[in-house]
Design an enzyme around this catalytic site. Structure first.
Site, mmCIF file in Angstrom:
data_model
loop_
_atom_site.group_PDB
_atom_site.id
_atom_site.type_symbol
_atom_site.label_atom_id
_atom_site.label_comp_id
_atom_site.label_asym_id
_atom_site.label_seq_id
_atom_site.Cartn_x
_atom_site.Cartn_y
_atom_site.Cartn_z
ATOM 1 N N ASP A 37 18.968 -40.381 26.621
ATOM 2 C CA ASP A 37 19.848 -40.805 27.739
ATOM 3 C C ASP A 37 21.463 -40.630 27.034
ATOM 4 O O ASP A 37 21.658 -40.523 26.001
ATOM 5 C CB ASP A 37 19.900 -42.303 27.700
ATOM 6 N N ASP A 48 21.234 -39.501 34.468
ATOM 7 C CA ASP A 48 21.422 -38.995 33.103
ATOM 8 C C ASP A 48 20.413 -39.252 31.791
ATOM 9 O O ASP A 48 20.539 -39.210 30.801
ATOM 10 C CB ASP A 48 22.758 -39.433 32.438
#
Length: 309
Positions: free
Chosen positions: A171, A214
């Site tokens: 992430d 993301d």
């Protein structure tokens, strides 16, 4: 004949064969076409075609190369001499390379390839649509839908063959800040660069996904706990070394990484959840990459056995 030569030597353009023209080859050709229509995938249709051409048109060697340059059929001996056949149309489905040892019946070959052309084009178009539906258009990685299918298959291998499998969840830290400060196109540039780095530095058998926003997922086949820690460190280092230029800005990012190894009794969902939670713990303390243990036993808290420096 339904094929004509192009300007290049030994290249024929295949026009589609009409029903009357195919009937001129006899009832066996019609039966063959029905068999071809019942086949659904590109590979199945190429298999039927290869068998029929060997039996009826004297073709001893055949290769089919699709529009992406991938060899999809390769039958028969090495070709000392050959001719090339391209399906007509602006969007070429691919080309056939036909071994030519002097025994090929060019008229039959032309008619048969003309009959298979629309069926093969349709199967290739469907295959391409399925691939696109499983790809993230921004990064080119497989998407969440593809991940669910792939992990289900991988977990089956874990259960049946005890094959080691590790899941990494990656992430981007402070991604919203990147979008707010530099704009969403800059955020897109960051995600594309991460996707490129994952593709360039992963092993051939690794499975790469953009899960959402993301967040990225890497499935590491044949990878145990020690290999998981090493892979997590390596990928984080490679991503954080990237210098991403967007317009007049230089952007560098950090990422949080969580890892979990599959264990007996696992499901794909449980494995992902453990890796995802390990990533959030890592985000709270970016000096460590944490490896989640297998499923916790009843009344027993999970343990995390690998800690970085």
């Amino acid at each position: 004949m339904v094929a004509k030569r192009q300007a290049e030597p030994d290249v024929w353009v295949i026009e589609e064969t009409g029903a009357d023209e195919l009937l001129s080859l006899g009832t066996e050709a019609v039966a063959w076409l029905l068999t071809l229509q019942r086949a659904t995938t590109v590979d199945e249709r190429l298999g039927v075609l290869t068998d029929w051409l060997a039996a009826q048109a004297g073709v001893s060697a055949l290769r089919f190369i699709d529009q992406a340059g991938q060899v999809r059929a390769d039958a028969g001996p090495e070709m000392a001499a050959c001719s090339w056949w391209r399906i007509a149309g602006a969007e070429a489905a691919g080309v056939f390379q036909i071994g030519d040892d002097g025994a090929v019946d060019v008229n039959k070959l032309s008619l048969v390839l003309g009959a298979v052309a629309p069926l093969l084009r349709g199967a290739l178009a469907y295959e391409c649509a399925v691939r696109r539906a499983r790809r993230d258009p921004l990064t080119g990685l497989q998407n969440r839908t593809a991940m669910a299918e792939a992990l289900a298959a991988e977990m089956d291998l874990v259960v049946r063959h005890e094959a080691p499998l590790t899941l990494l969840v990656i992430d981007v830290d402070h991604f919203k800040t990147i979008n707010d400060c530099f704009g969403h196109r800059a955020g897109d540039a960051v995600l594309r660069q991460i996707g490129e780095r994952l593709k360039a530095h992963s092993r051939t058998g690794d499975l790469l996904f953009r899960y959402a926003g993301d967040e990225f997922v890497v499935a590491l086949r044949q990878t145990d706990e020690a290999g998981a820690e090493q892979a997590a460190r390596r990928l984080r280092h490679l991503i954080e070394r990237a210098v991403i230029q967007h317009e007049d800005h230089i952007i560098r990012v950090s990422v949080s990484v969580g890892a979990a190894c599959a264990a007996a009794g696992d499901t794909a969902e449980a494995l992902f959840e453990r890796a995802d939670q390990a990533m959030y713990r890592d985000k709270a303390d970016a000096t460590r990459i944490r490896l989640a243990a297998g499923p916790a036993r009843a009344a027993e808290p999970p343990s995390y056995g690998i800690h970085g420096q």
